[in-house]
Structures are given as structure tokens and as C-alpha cells.
Scaffold this motif. Structure first.
Motif, PDB file in Angstrom:
ATOM      1  N   ILE A  15      20.938   7.317 -32.751  1.00 29.85           N
ATOM      2  CA  ILE A  15      22.283   7.860 -32.948  1.00 29.85           C
ATOM      3  C   ILE A  15      22.267   9.346 -32.609  1.00 29.85           C
ATOM      4  O   ILE A  15      21.341  10.075 -32.990  1.00 29.85           O
ATOM      5  N   SER A  16      23.276   9.777 -31.907  1.00 28.56           N
ATOM      6  CA  SER A  16      23.420  11.196 -31.569  1.00 28.56           C
ATOM      7  C   SER A  16      24.868  11.627 -31.853  1.00 28.56           C
ATOM      8  O   SER A  16      25.804  10.886 -31.527  1.00 28.56           O
ATOM      9  N   PRO A  17      25.070  12.802 -32.502  1.00 29.34           N
ATOM     10  CA  PRO A  17      24.051  13.709 -33.051  1.00 29.34           C
ATOM     11  C   PRO A  17      23.441  13.137 -34.329  1.00 29.34           C
ATOM     12  O   PRO A  17      24.071  12.356 -35.028  1.00 29.34           O
ATOM     13  N   GLN A  18      22.212  13.538 -34.602  1.00 33.77           N
ATOM     14  CA  GLN A  18      21.491  13.066 -35.780  1.00 33.77           C
ATOM     15  C   GLN A  18      21.685  14.055 -36.932  1.00 33.77           C
ATOM     16  O   GLN A  18      21.404  15.251 -36.807  1.00 33.77           O
ATOM     17  N   ASP A  19      22.209  13.552 -38.053  1.00 31.70           N
ATOM     18  CA  ASP A  19      22.393  14.326 -39.293  1.00 31.70           C
ATOM     19  C   ASP A  19      23.159  15.638 -39.067  1.00 31.70           C
ATOM     20  O   ASP A  19      22.672  16.727 -39.395  1.00 31.70           O
ATOM     21  N   PRO A  20      24.363  15.583 -38.497  1.00 30.64           N
ATOM     22  CA  PRO A  20      25.118  16.823 -38.245  1.00 30.64           C
ATOM     23  C   PRO A  20      25.730  17.386 -39.533  1.00 30.64           C
ATOM     24  O   PRO A  20      25.972  16.660 -40.503  1.00 30.64           O
ATOM     25  N   THR A  21      25.999  18.691 -39.530  1.00 28.78           N
ATOM     26  CA  THR A  21      26.702  19.367 -40.627  1.00 28.78           C
ATOM     27  C   THR A  21      28.033  19.882 -40.091  1.00 28.78           C
ATOM     28  O   THR A  21      28.076  20.586 -39.077  1.00 28.78           O
ATOM     29  N   LEU A  22      29.126  19.512 -40.757  1.00 27.32           N
ATOM     30  CA  LEU A  22      30.463  19.786 -40.239  1.00 27.32           C
ATOM     31  C   LEU A  22      31.361  20.365 -41.325  1.00 27.32           C
ATOM     32  O   LEU A  22      31.191  20.070 -42.512  1.00 27.32           O
ATOM     33  N   LEU A  23      32.308  21.170 -40.902  1.00 26.53           N
ATOM     34  CA  LEU A  23      33.322  21.681 -41.827  1.00 26.53           C
ATOM     35  C   LEU A  23      34.336  20.588 -42.139  1.00 26.53           C
ATOM     36  O   LEU A  23      34.625  19.717 -41.301  1.00 26.53           O
ATOM     37  N   ILE A  24      34.876  20.627 -43.354  1.00 27.30           N
ATOM     38  CA  ILE A  24      35.944  19.695 -43.712  1.00 27.30           C
ATOM     39  C   ILE A  24      37.083  19.834 -42.700  1.00 27.30           C
ATOM     40  O   ILE A  24      37.464  20.928 -42.298  1.00 27.30           O
ATOM     41  N   GLY A  25      37.630  18.688 -42.259  1.00 22.65           N
ATOM     42  CA  GLY A  25      38.705  18.680 -41.273  1.00 22.65           C
ATOM     43  C   GLY A  25      38.231  18.539 -39.843  1.00 22.65           C
ATOM     44  O   GLY A  25      39.047  18.383 -38.923  1.00 22.65           O
ATOM     45  N   SER A  26      36.903  18.594 -39.641  1.00 23.77           N
ATOM     46  CA  SER A  26      36.368  18.471 -38.279  1.00 23.77           C
ATOM     47  C   SER A  26      36.477  17.038 -37.773  1.00 23.77           C
ATOM     48  O   SER A  26      36.689  16.095 -38.544  1.00 23.77           O
ATOM     49  N   SER A  27      36.300  16.892 -36.458  1.00 20.66           N
ATOM     50  CA  SER A  27      36.225  15.579 -35.826  1.00 20.66           C
ATOM     51  C   SER A  27      34.831  15.419 -35.225  1.00 20.66           C
ATOM     52  O   SER A  27      34.136  16.410 -34.940  1.00 20.66           O
ATOM     53  N   LEU A  28      34.434  14.165 -35.028  1.00 22.29           N
ATOM     54  CA  LEU A  28      33.090  13.895 -34.522  1.00 22.29           C
ATOM     55  C   LEU A  28      33.122  12.646 -33.646  1.00 22.29           C
ATOM     56  O   LEU A  28      33.780  11.664 -33.973  1.00 22.29           O
ATOM     57  N   VAL A  29      32.406  12.701 -32.516  1.00 21.19           N
ATOM     58  CA  VAL A  29      32.147  11.516 -31.705  1.00 21.19           C
ATOM     59  C   VAL A  29      30.636  11.300 -31.734  1.00 21.19           C
ATOM     60  O   VAL A  29      29.865  12.169 -31.318  1.00 21.19           O
ATOM     61  N   HIS A  73      39.359  14.282 -38.615  1.00 16.91           N
ATOM     62  CA  HIS A  73      39.799  14.886 -39.878  1.00 16.91           C
ATOM     63  C   HIS A  73      38.905  14.456 -41.050  1.00 16.91           C
ATOM     64  O   HIS A  73      39.356  13.870 -42.030  1.00 16.91           O
ATOM     65  N   LEU A  74      37.640  14.755 -40.919  1.00 15.51           N
ATOM     66  CA  LEU A  74      36.660  14.316 -41.915  1.00 15.51           C
ATOM     67  C   LEU A  74      36.881  15.007 -43.257  1.00 15.51           C
ATOM     68  O   LEU A  74      37.134  16.221 -43.325  1.00 15.51           O
ATOM     69  N   ASN A  75      36.774  14.225 -44.340  1.00 17.74           N
ATOM     70  CA  ASN A  75      36.837  14.766 -45.697  1.00 17.74           C
ATOM     71  C   ASN A  75      35.449  15.185 -46.151  1.00 17.74           C
ATOM     72  O   ASN A  75      34.442  14.861 -45.509  1.00 17.74           O
ATOM     73  N   GLY A  76      35.400  15.891 -47.279  1.00 17.02           N
ATOM     74  CA  GLY A  76      34.111  16.306 -47.823  1.00 17.02           C
ATOM     75  C   GLY A  76      33.231  15.113 -48.140  1.00 17.02           C
ATOM     76  O   GLY A  76      33.715  14.032 -48.500  1.00 17.02           O
ATOM     77  N   SER A  77      31.926  15.291 -47.988  1.00 19.19           N
ATOM     78  CA  SER A  77      30.979  14.201 -48.227  1.00 19.19           C
ATOM     79  C   SER A  77      31.140  13.659 -49.647  1.00 19.19           C
ATOM     80  O   SER A  77      31.303  14.424 -50.602  1.00 19.19           O
ATOM     81  N   GLN A  79      28.817  12.202 -51.267  1.00 17.97           N
ATOM     82  CA  GLN A  79      27.566  12.459 -51.982  1.00 17.97           C
ATOM     83  C   GLN A  79      26.865  13.647 -51.327  1.00 17.97           C
ATOM     84  O   GLN A  79      26.932  13.822 -50.118  1.00 17.97           O
ATOM     85  N   GLN A  80      26.192  14.451 -52.138  1.00 14.44           N
ATOM     86  CA  GLN A  80      25.572  15.671 -51.622  1.00 14.44           C
ATOM     87  C   GLN A  80      24.415  15.365 -50.674  1.00 14.44           C
ATOM     88  O   GLN A  80      24.002  16.225 -49.909  1.00 14.44           O
ATOM     89  N   SER A  81      23.893  14.148 -50.705  1.00 17.44           N
ATOM     90  CA  SER A  81      22.827  13.767 -49.772  1.00 17.44           C
ATOM     91  C   SER A  81      23.381  13.333 -48.421  1.00 17.44           C
ATOM     92  O   SER A  81      22.633  12.927 -47.538  1.00 17.44           O
ATOM     93  N   GLY A  82      24.716  13.419 -48.242  1.00 18.43           N
ATOM     94  CA  GLY A  82      25.333  13.090 -46.964  1.00 18.43           C
ATOM     95  C   GLY A  82      25.930  11.696 -46.940  1.00 18.43           C
ATOM     96  O   GLY A  82      25.501  10.800 -47.673  1.00 18.43           O
ATOM     97  N   ASP A  83      26.966  11.515 -46.110  1.00 15.58           N
ATOM     98  CA  ASP A  83      27.570  10.195 -45.916  1.00 15.58           C
ATOM     99  C   ASP A  83      26.764   9.421 -44.876  1.00 15.58           C
ATOM    100  O   ASP A  83      26.272   9.998 -43.897  1.00 15.58           O
ATOM    101  N   ASN A  84      26.642   8.119 -45.088  1.00 16.98           N
ATOM    102  CA  ASN A  84      25.778   7.285 -44.232  1.00 16.98           C
ATOM    103  C   ASN A  84      26.575   6.669 -43.085  1.00 16.98           C
ATOM    104  O   ASN A  84      27.418   5.790 -43.292  1.00 16.98           O
ATOM    105  N   LEU A  85      26.303   7.128 -41.858  1.00 14.84           N
ATOM    106  CA  LEU A  85      26.890   6.547 -40.643  1.00 14.84           C
ATOM    107  C   LEU A  85      25.816   5.659 -40.017  1.00 14.84           C
ATOM    108  O   LEU A  85      24.738   6.142 -39.652  1.00 14.84           O
ATOM    109  N   VAL A  86      26.099   4.335 -39.900  1.00  8.48           N
ATOM    110  CA  VAL A  86      25.066   3.378 -39.498  1.00  8.48           C
ATOM    111  C   VAL A  86      25.552   2.536 -38.315  1.00  8.48           C
ATOM    112  O   VAL A  86      26.706   2.106 -38.268  1.00  8.48           O
ATOM    113  N   CYS A  87      24.633   2.319 -37.368  1.00  7.54           N
ATOM    114  CA  CYS A  87      24.877   1.455 -36.207  1.00  7.54           C
ATOM    115  C   CYS A  87      24.201   0.101 -36.460  1.00  7.54           C
ATOM    116  O   CYS A  87      23.000   0.045 -36.773  1.00  7.54           O
TER     117      CYS A  87
END
Length: 373
Positions: A15-29, A73-77, A79-87
Motif C-alpha cells: 500500500i502506498s503511501p504507507q502510514d501517512p500523517t494528515l491534517l483533519i479535513g485532508s483528502s488521500l488517494v 475530508h478525513l476526520n480525526g483518527s 484511535q491514537q494508534s491510527g486508523d486501519n486502511l486494509v487491502c
């Protein structure tokens, strides 16, 4: 099925990007690309976020073995360990995963307050900022140093007085001011508080006054005498002290405070109800230590001490329409009292009022324990 020739150590997909850090409201592909060693195509894949399957309308096929997903328009995680995006593969198998860290940079910590217990240590608390919640694990570090010289020191004992606190147990200097500040850091940045300047002598608090005794004043039915000792940890230091008393009736949760006790170690409570059990607590404010001009910090309250005022003679012989009900209550209390005496008095036949007061304290604690349960 995995071909026999494929090494089990090979990753099925990336998966790319791996473990990204984003501001609330950001978009991601994000893209999931299957290894050429695995007989899977883009059409065989799907995505989940925190276990929830993402809609196919957010997918795009970028190649024979690459499937993307668009998140807006991503919301805050959650859980503090990050949200799990899985393929996943079509049969539900996990091919690859990535953690999304979505939140805010830390704010500048504010409201730093500190106190020293008996001039032996220092504890500080702070607030994490006006908003507080960053949705990311945020680390707080309290630092301090002597004002005019010395190196930066880092506090080690956190959460001793709440979630945003730290305790410095020893090796502190007197008569020299300290600079104290807090640094907050997470994946999106660092924020530093304003520097607080303090002298240990200005933020001293004590243990509660020991040896608190409450007793009757002869046969005066509306008064009790309270006496206590000065906090022993400060007996060798030049300081002044002022005390406060608070008291309440046995069956009430409302405390009345006596402010004008001054620096004396005894006080008489007046205007009390006859034949009533009172609970009394005392606390101390040490000020003027070695000439400090600061007001001082109140100690915790002492443990409650109980005593009862004498019953009014005028009440004797009165006719009460609920006498039978009172008589039943008295009989029940006397039965409890003598059962308690049998267990605690160790054969002593002299049943004085102090023993009765001790029993009332025990009874109050017993009621409190039952209520908590």
C-alpha cells in the motif's frame, strides 16, 4: 491460492503511501499493488477502513494489479494508534495494511501551576491548550533549570497528580528561582509553553495538621473544642501558618468553614446543635517561609474527627408523638453499640463518651461503605 514456488516471506501486496500523517479535513488517494508472484488482479481486490468496507465508487483501477481508493475530508483518527486502511483479496484475506494518522498539531500548553510538599519536592500541572484534543498521540515533556545557570533538566515521573502533571522528587535548590516550561509534540509538530519562573519557597504546601482532637467543653451543649499540632515537616523552618476548620453534622454532606482561626492551634466551635455528632477537619497554609512574600498554598484537609455535643436538659421529659418510633431506633442503635463494644473494648467496663464517639465514627464509616457498594 499461493503458488508453491512463491516464498512465504514475500509480501502479497504493497500500500502506498504507507502510514501517512494528515491534517483533519485532508483528502488521500491510496494504492494497493499486488506482487507479480501472486495470481491476483485489480478486480480481485477491495478496501476497508477500520473494518468497514469502502464503497466501490471510491475505487479506481490504475493497472492490471493496482487498485486505488480515494478518501475525502478525513476526520480525526478514532484511535491514537491510527486508523486501519486494509487491502483485501476477494475471499476476505488481508493482503496489506496501512495506518492513517489524522489529527492536529499540538497547541501550546497553558496554565502551569506548581507546588512543593514540605520543601522536599516539586509537582507541576498544566492544561494541553484551548482545544486539547489532537486525535494523535501527543507527548508532553516538563523541563526545568536554574534561572541564571545550569543545564536543562527533564522531569521523569508523569501522571502523578492527573493526566497532565509531573513530579520532581529530589535534588532541588532553595533560594534560587527556576525556569519551568512544557513541550508538546506529536506527528504534526511541536509546541512550547511560556516559561514560568518560581522559587520553591513561594509554592510550599504541607501535610495536613496532625493530632486533631475534638472534645466537649464541659456541659456546654452548643460548643466543641478543637485542637491540633503544627505540621512537623516545617518545624525547623522560619514560617508563619494560618489554619482553617470545616465541620458538618453527621447526617449532612454540607461543610461549614471557619476562616478566622489565624495561627493558633486550637479553636472553639459555638452555636452547635445539642446532642449532635459533628465531623471536623483542619488544614494549614504555610506562608512567609524565610521571608517569602507569597500567600502560600493550602494543604489537604485532615481526616475527619468526630465528637458529639451534650444533649439538652430542656429536651428531657418532653412528649413526642413519634416516641414509639424513636424508641425502636434507640433500641436498635444500643444493640449495635454494645455489639461493637464487645468487639472493640477488650473487657473495659468504663463506657465513657469517647468510646461512644468512636462507635459513631465507626457507624458513619459503615454507612458510607454500604452506600458506596
Amino acid at each position: 491460492a499461493v503458488p508453491r514456488s512463491v516464498s512465504l516471506a514475500a509480501d502479497p501486496a504493497v500500500i502506498s503511501p504507507q502510514d501517512p500523517t494528515l491534517l483533519i479535513g485532508s483528502s488521500l488517494v491510496a494504492t494497493c499493488t499486488v506482487s507479480p508472484d501472486f495470481p491476483l488482479k485489480a478486480a480481485d481486490l477491495y478496501w476497508t477502513l477500520n473494518g468497514r468496507r469502502l464503497p466501490a465508487t471510491s475505487y479506481a483501477t490504475l493497472g492490471p494489479t493496482t487498485l486505488s481508493v480515494a478518501l475525502a475530508h478525513l476526520n480525526g483518527s478514532r484511535q491514537q494508534s491510527g486508523d486501519n486502511l486494509v487491502c483485501h483479496s476477494r475471499d476476505g484475506g488481508i493482503l496489506a495494511g496501512s495506518c492513517l494518522y489524522v489529527g492536529l498539531p499540538p497547541e501550546k500548553p497553558v496554565n502551569i501551576t506548581c507546588w512543593s510538599k514540605n520543601m522536599k519536592d516539586l509537582t507541576c500541572k498544566w492544561a494541553p491548550g484551548t482545544e486539547g484534543e489532537t486525535f494523535l498521540h501527543t507527548n508532553y515533556t516538563l523541563k526545568y533549570k536554574l534561572r541564571w545557570y545550569g543545564r536543562d533538566n527533564t522531569c521523569q515521573e508523569y501522571h502523578t497528580a492527573g493526566p497532565y502533571s509531573c513530579h520532581i522528587p529530589k535534588d532541588l535548590a532553595l533560594f534560587t528561582p527556576y525556569e519551568i516550561w512544557v513541550e508538546a509534540s506529536n506527528r504534526l509538530g511541536v509546541a512550547v509553553s511560556d516559561v514560568v519562573m518560581l522559587d520553591l519557597l513561594d509554592v510550599v504546601t504541607t501535610d495536613p495538621p496532625p493530632d486533631v482532637h475534638v472534645s466537649r467543653v464541659g456541659d456546654l451543649e452548643d460548643q466543641l473544642s478543637v485542637r491540633w499540632s503544627s505540621p512537623p515537616a516545617l518545624k525547623d523552618f522560619l514560617f508563619q501558618a494560618k489554619y482553617q476548620i470545616q465541620y458538618r453534622v453527621e447526617d449532612s454532606s454540607e461543610w461549614k468553614v471557619v476562616d478566622d482561626v489565624g495561627n493558633q492551634t486550637s479553636c472553639r466551635l459555638a452555636g452547635l446543635r445539642p446532642g449532635t455528632v459533628y465531623f471536623v477537619q483542619v488544614r494549614c497554609n504555610p506562608f512567609g517561609i524565610y521571608g517569602s512574600k507569597k500567600a502560600g498554598i493550602w494543604s489537604d484537609w485532615s481526616n475527619p474527627t468526630a465528637a458529639s455535643t451534650p444533649r439538652s436538659e430542656r429536651a428531657a421529659g418532653g412528649c413526642d408523638p413519634k416516641g414509639g418510633e424513636q424508641n425502636t431506633t434507640l433500641r436498635r442503635e444500643l444493640k449495635q453499640f454494645f455489639g461493637w463494644v464487645k468487639k472493640h473494648a477488650y473487657g473495659c467496663s468504663n463506657l465513657g463518651i469517647k468510646l461512644y464517639d468512636q462507635w459513631r465514627v465507626w457507624l458513619q464509616k459503615s454507612h458510607k461503605t454500604r452506600n458506596q457498594v
